[in-house]
Write a protein that holds these residues in place. Structure first.
Motif, PDB file in Angstrom:
ATOM      1  N   VAL A   1     -27.058  45.440  36.896  1.00 47.81           N
ATOM      2  CA  VAL A   1     -25.839  44.645  37.052  1.00 47.81           C
ATOM      3  C   VAL A   1     -24.657  45.587  37.274  1.00 47.81           C
ATOM      4  O   VAL A   1     -24.425  46.476  36.460  1.00 47.81           O
ATOM      5  N   PRO A   2     -23.892  45.399  38.369  1.00 45.93           N
ATOM      6  CA  PRO A   2     -22.704  46.230  38.569  1.00 45.93           C
ATOM      7  C   PRO A   2     -21.661  45.976  37.485  1.00 45.93           C
ATOM      8  O   PRO A   2     -21.443  44.840  37.081  1.00 45.93           O
ATOM      9  N   LEU A   3     -21.041  47.052  37.036  1.00 47.52           N
ATOM     10  CA  LEU A   3     -20.013  46.977  36.007  1.00 47.52           C
ATOM     11  C   LEU A   3     -18.659  47.175  36.684  1.00 47.52           C
ATOM     12  O   LEU A   3     -18.421  48.199  37.322  1.00 47.52           O
ATOM     13  N   ILE A   4     -17.787  46.197  36.575  1.00 45.89           N
ATOM     14  CA  ILE A   4     -16.453  46.273  37.157  1.00 45.89           C
ATOM     15  C   ILE A   4     -15.475  46.500  36.019  1.00 45.89           C
ATOM     16  O   ILE A   4     -15.340  45.666  35.129  1.00 45.89           O
ATOM     17  N   SER A   5     -14.833  47.644  36.046  1.00 43.55           N
ATOM     18  CA  SER A   5     -13.926  48.043  34.993  1.00 43.55           C
ATOM     19  C   SER A   5     -12.511  47.592  35.341  1.00 43.55           C
ATOM     20  O   SER A   5     -11.992  47.932  36.394  1.00 43.55           O
ATOM     21  N   ILE A   6     -11.888  46.843  34.448  1.00 41.32           N
ATOM     22  CA  ILE A   6     -10.539  46.328  34.659  1.00 41.32           C
ATOM     23  C   ILE A   6      -9.576  47.117  33.778  1.00 41.32           C
ATOM     24  O   ILE A   6      -9.754  47.174  32.569  1.00 41.32           O
ATOM     25  N   ALA A   7      -8.574  47.721  34.408  1.00 36.94           N
ATOM     26  CA  ALA A   7      -7.568  48.476  33.657  1.00 36.94           C
ATOM     27  C   ALA A   7      -6.192  48.084  34.169  1.00 36.94           C
ATOM     28  O   ALA A   7      -5.961  48.036  35.368  1.00 36.94           O
ATOM     29  N   ASP A   8      -5.292  47.804  33.249  1.00 38.55           N
ATOM     30  CA  ASP A   8      -3.923  47.449  33.622  1.00 38.55           C
ATOM     31  C   ASP A   8      -2.966  47.925  32.536  1.00 38.55           C
ATOM     32  O   ASP A   8      -2.326  47.128  31.859  1.00 38.55           O
ATOM     33  N   ASN A   9      -2.893  49.224  32.353  1.00 37.27           N
ATOM     34  CA  ASN A   9      -1.963  49.801  31.392  1.00 37.27           C
ATOM     35  C   ASN A   9      -2.061  49.114  30.028  1.00 37.27           C
ATOM     36  O   ASN A   9      -1.090  48.562  29.518  1.00 37.27           O
ATOM     37  N   LYS A  10      -3.244  49.111  29.484  1.00 32.46           N
ATOM     38  CA  LYS A  10      -3.546  48.491  28.179  1.00 32.46           C
ATOM     39  C   LYS A  10      -3.472  46.971  28.183  1.00 32.46           C
ATOM     40  O   LYS A  10      -3.392  46.348  27.134  1.00 32.46           O
ATOM     41  N   ALA A  11      -3.505  46.329  29.359  1.00 34.76           N
ATOM     42  CA  ALA A  11      -3.432  44.870  29.425  1.00 34.76           C
ATOM     43  C   ALA A  11      -4.635  44.282  30.158  1.00 34.76           C
ATOM     44  O   ALA A  11      -4.591  43.140  30.586  1.00 34.76           O
ATOM     45  N   GLY A  12      -5.707  45.055  30.308  1.00 35.97           N
ATOM     46  CA  GLY A  12      -6.897  44.562  31.002  1.00 35.97           C
ATOM     47  C   GLY A  12      -7.490  43.342  30.327  1.00 35.97           C
ATOM     48  O   GLY A  12      -7.920  42.397  30.989  1.00 35.97           O
ATOM     49  N   SER A  13      -7.506  43.326  29.009  1.00 40.11           N
ATOM     50  CA  SER A  13      -8.067  42.173  28.296  1.00 40.11           C
ATOM     51  C   SER A  13      -7.187  40.936  28.470  1.00 40.11           C
ATOM     52  O   SER A  13      -7.677  39.813  28.469  1.00 40.11           O
ATOM     53  N   LEU A  14      -5.890  41.144  28.636  1.00 40.72           N
ATOM     54  CA  LEU A  14      -4.998  40.009  28.913  1.00 40.72           C
ATOM     55  C   LEU A  14      -5.292  39.427  30.285  1.00 40.72           C
ATOM     56  O   LEU A  14      -5.312  38.209  30.477  1.00 40.72           O
ATOM     57  N   ARG A  15      -5.529  40.299  31.274  1.00 39.06           N
ATOM     58  CA  ARG A  15      -5.858  39.842  32.635  1.00 39.06           C
ATOM     59  C   ARG A  15      -7.162  39.053  32.637  1.00 39.06           C
ATOM     60  O   ARG A  15      -7.260  37.999  33.261  1.00 39.06           O
ATOM     61  N   LEU A  16      -8.175  39.566  31.945  1.00 38.80           N
ATOM     62  CA  LEU A  16      -9.456  38.847  31.876  1.00 38.80           C
ATOM     63  C   LEU A  16      -9.287  37.522  31.139  1.00 38.80           C
ATOM     64  O   LEU A  16      -9.889  36.520  31.506  1.00 38.80           O
ATOM     65  N   GLY A  17      -8.478  37.509  30.094  1.00 38.09           N
ATOM     66  CA  GLY A  17      -8.237  36.280  29.349  1.00 38.09           C
ATOM     67  C   GLY A  17      -7.576  35.209  30.200  1.00 38.09           C
ATOM     68  O   GLY A  17      -7.901  34.027  30.083  1.00 38.09           O
ATOM     69  N   GLU A  18      -6.669  35.615  31.083  1.00 36.97           N
ATOM     70  CA  GLU A  18      -6.012  34.658  31.972  1.00 36.97           C
ATOM     71  C   GLU A  18      -7.022  33.933  32.857  1.00 36.97           C
ATOM     72  O   GLU A  18      -6.871  32.749  33.140  1.00 36.97           O
ATOM     73  N   VAL A  19      -8.034  34.651  33.275  1.00 34.64           N
ATOM     74  CA  VAL A  19      -9.043  34.080  34.172  1.00 34.64           C
ATOM     75  C   VAL A  19      -9.783  32.927  33.506  1.00 34.64           C
ATOM     76  O   VAL A  19     -10.076  31.919  34.133  1.00 34.64           O
ATOM     77  N   VAL A  20     -10.094  33.080  32.223  1.00 34.10           N
ATOM     78  CA  VAL A  20     -10.894  32.071  31.519  1.00 34.10           C
ATOM     79  C   VAL A  20     -10.067  31.238  30.544  1.00 34.10           C
ATOM     80  O   VAL A  20     -10.605  30.596  29.652  1.00 34.10           O
ATOM     81  N   LYS A  21      -8.747  31.264  30.719  1.00 36.22           N
ATOM     82  CA  LYS A  21      -7.832  30.437  29.925  1.00 36.22           C
ATOM     83  C   LYS A  21      -7.904  30.738  28.424  1.00 36.22           C
ATOM     84  O   LYS A  21      -7.880  29.846  27.584  1.00 36.22           O
ATOM     85  N   LEU A  22      -7.998  32.034  28.094  1.00 39.90           N
ATOM     86  CA  LEU A  22      -7.940  32.494  26.716  1.00 39.90           C
ATOM     87  C   LEU A  22      -6.825  33.525  26.611  1.00 39.90           C
ATOM     88  O   LEU A  22      -6.355  34.040  27.625  1.00 39.90           O
ATOM     89  N   LYS A  23      -6.422  33.845  25.384  1.00 41.56           N
ATOM     90  CA  LYS A  23      -5.379  34.845  25.227  1.00 41.56           C
ATOM     91  C   LYS A  23      -5.874  36.202  25.724  1.00 41.56           C
ATOM     92  O   LYS A  23      -5.179  36.874  26.487  1.00 41.56           O
ATOM     93  N   THR A  24      -7.047  36.608  25.269  1.00 36.75           N
ATOM     94  CA  THR A  24      -7.650  37.867  25.722  1.00 36.75           C
ATOM     95  C   THR A  24      -9.153  37.688  25.873  1.00 36.75           C
ATOM     96  O   THR A  24      -9.752  36.801  25.255  1.00 36.75           O
ATOM     97  N   ALA A  25      -9.750  38.531  26.692  1.00 33.45           N
ATOM     98  CA  ALA A  25     -11.206  38.604  26.827  1.00 33.45           C
ATOM     99  C   ALA A  25     -11.555  40.038  27.191  1.00 33.45           C
ATOM    100  O   ALA A  25     -11.015  40.580  28.156  1.00 33.45           O
ATOM    101  N   ILE A  26     -12.404  40.660  26.418  1.00 38.79           N
ATOM    102  CA  ILE A  26     -12.766  42.052  26.674  1.00 38.79           C
ATOM    103  C   ILE A  26     -13.870  42.139  27.717  1.00 38.79           C
ATOM    104  O   ILE A  26     -13.902  43.084  28.498  1.00 38.79           O
ATOM    105  N   ALA A  27     -14.751  41.165  27.767  1.00 37.92           N
ATOM    106  CA  ALA A  27     -15.855  41.193  28.732  1.00 37.92           C
ATOM    107  C   ALA A  27     -16.122  39.795  29.271  1.00 37.92           C
ATOM    108  O   ALA A  27     -16.082  38.812  28.534  1.00 37.92           O
ATOM    109  N   ILE A  28     -16.397  39.749  30.581  1.00 40.03           N
ATOM    110  CA  ILE A  28     -16.786  38.505  31.241  1.00 40.03           C
ATOM    111  C   ILE A  28     -17.950  38.824  32.162  1.00 40.03           C
ATOM    112  O   ILE A  28     -17.854  39.708  33.009  1.00 40.03           O
TER     113      ILE A  28
END
Length: 173
Positions: A118-145
């Motif tokens: 499975v390809p691993l896509i690493s999301i980084a946004d100046n310590k806000a990557g989990s916030l970006r992932l959380g936005e996608v799934v309508k949660l405050k934060t998400a570390i992995a999707i």
């Protein structure tokens, strides 16, 4: 403009370790593709639709990966056979907030994703990557999707993204 760095760590043995970076535009298109999918979900509630499309969170994503069969080109090691726990759910890609504060929560993902192909896509946004992932799934934060492979428009976008990034050789560390 907010910069979001996406990096793909290929799980395929011949491409392992190759890092590919994507621009903010890819992230915006990915989010738009999810919104389009929500509109075409039919009568299913949004929460159910999300569960059908994604494995959300470290625990759920780890569980799905562990139940997937090992990739064919990965040499067997001293790990016990997992055939009795295999499930029909397959992940097409794994998105991980690589800039999260709790690195120990995600340190197992590279080897586990590699062993399952499975390809691993690493999301980084100046310590806000989990916030970006959380936005996608309508949660405050998400570390992995985990993106479940089920033939949806989201899967087509992810396939296109992975193929384009590999074929053009764009990216870097």
């Amino acid at each position: 403009m907010l910069e979001v760095s996406l990096a793909v760590r290929w799980a395929h043995a011949s491409l392992m370790g190759k890092i590919l970076a994507a621009s903010w535009n890819y992230w915006e298109v990915f989010v738009r593709e999810i919104e389009l999918g929500k509109l075409s979900r039919g009568a299913a509630p949004e929460k159910i639709w999300m569960k059908q499309q994604f494995s959300i969170g470290v625990n759920d994503t780890t569980r799905v990966l562990e139940r997937m069969p090992r990739a064919k080109d990965i040499p067997e090691c001293s790990m016990p056979s997992e055939s009795k726990n295999e499930s029909s759910v397959q992940l097409q890609a794994l998105l991980v907030a690589s800039d999260c504060g709790s690195k120990w929560l995600i340190k197992h993902f590279p080897s586990l994703a590699y062993s399952r192909g499975v390809p691993l896509i690493s999301i980084a946004d100046n310590k806000a990557g989990s916030l970006r992932l959380g936005e996608v799934v309508k949660l405050k934060t998400a570390i992995a999707i985990g993106v479940k492979a089920n033939g949806s428009g989201i899967n087509k976008f992810v396939t296109n993204f992975l193929e384009r990034r590999c074929l053009t050789g764009q990216g870097g560390e």
